[in-house]
Design an enzyme around this catalytic site. Sequence first.
Site, PDB file in Angstrom:
ATOM      1  N   GLU A 118     -65.480 -24.908   7.373  1.00 45.77           N
ATOM      2  CA  GLU A 118     -64.501 -24.831   8.459  1.00 45.77           C
ATOM      3  C   GLU A 118     -63.077 -24.822   7.915  1.00 45.77           C
ATOM      4  O   GLU A 118     -62.197 -24.137   8.454  1.00 45.77           O
ATOM      5  CB  GLU A 118     -64.704 -26.001   9.422  1.00 45.77           C
ATOM      6  CG  GLU A 118     -65.989 -25.882  10.224  1.00 45.77           C
ATOM      7  CD  GLU A 118     -66.258 -27.100  11.071  1.00 45.77           C
ATOM      8  OE1 GLU A 118     -66.352 -26.955  12.303  1.00 45.77           O
ATOM      9  OE2 GLU A 118     -66.369 -28.215  10.495  1.00 45.77           O
ATOM     10  N   GLU A 138     -74.594 -29.328  10.138  1.00 47.10           N
ATOM     11  CA  GLU A 138     -74.463 -30.497  11.006  1.00 47.10           C
ATOM     12  C   GLU A 138     -75.664 -30.699  11.925  1.00 47.10           C
ATOM     13  O   GLU A 138     -76.027 -31.830  12.256  1.00 47.10           O
ATOM     14  CB  GLU A 138     -73.183 -30.378  11.853  1.00 47.10           C
ATOM     15  CG  GLU A 138     -71.892 -30.512  11.075  1.00 47.10           C
ATOM     16  CD  GLU A 138     -71.361 -29.191  10.549  1.00 47.10           C
ATOM     17  OE1 GLU A 138     -70.185 -29.120  10.188  1.00 47.10           O
ATOM     18  OE2 GLU A 138     -72.156 -28.210  10.506  1.00 47.10           O
TER      19      GLU A 138
END
Length: 264
Positions: A118, A138
């Site tokens: 990210e 995640e």
Amino acid sequence: MSYEDIVVEQADGWLEIQINRPDKLNSIRETTAWEIMEAMAAVEMERSCRAVILKGSDKAFCTGIDTSEFTIEDNEYFDFYRFRRRTRKVNQLFRELPNYTKPVITAVEGFALGGGLELALVGDLIVAGENAKFGLPEIKLGLMPGGGGTQTLPRLIGKPLAKKMMWTGRRISAAKARDFRLVNHVVPAGQAVEKARELARSIAANAPLPVMFTKGVIDRGEDMALADGMTAEADVSFLLYFTRDRQEGLQAFREKRAPNFRGE
């Protein structure tokens, strides 16, 4: 200024920031995020600095957020919500980096996972060594991306591929990332930083104001209607007519020499 989590080097035309937490595979904590923002802010007004390179180590660019700081007492959930929303440095980094006025080039060797991917996505260009691995794992921890991945990745590679990466949590190779158009270049292992420097050197040779303006128009225009985006482009393009760099560029072209752009 001395830093604890990063190493900063000023090159001729750009700044290099290395995340330096090898014992944590370069995961980011509050200190890391604050130091990155401070180092970038220190050169944002320097005309001689035309770009920023973010890099890690040969083993990992960044493996996400350091979960050791993510502890919440039973009676502190709303306090942590305010902290995350308003003052948490990690969240500020992901919000502020896309608004940085100079190109940010990420050099990835090894792992770019979770918040590490990210972080790369909120920059402008990504260069990967052929050994690089990308992923948003995640989901395997009962979580989901929280650093903008659900917004940045689909805009870059499309919704179906982004959903597949997030829902499976699988890692992809540098070659696959290039196929997805997630990265700009794939180079032999160990050469990502040198390729990033080549890009920074090329950018630094050009007029910095058009670079800044095109970065802003491209990034903001993505969420505009086409007509609004074209109007924004026309307006900022017109402003460049009054810059000294435009005069220098035209003069250098007529004189068949390299221009000396000064960002004014």
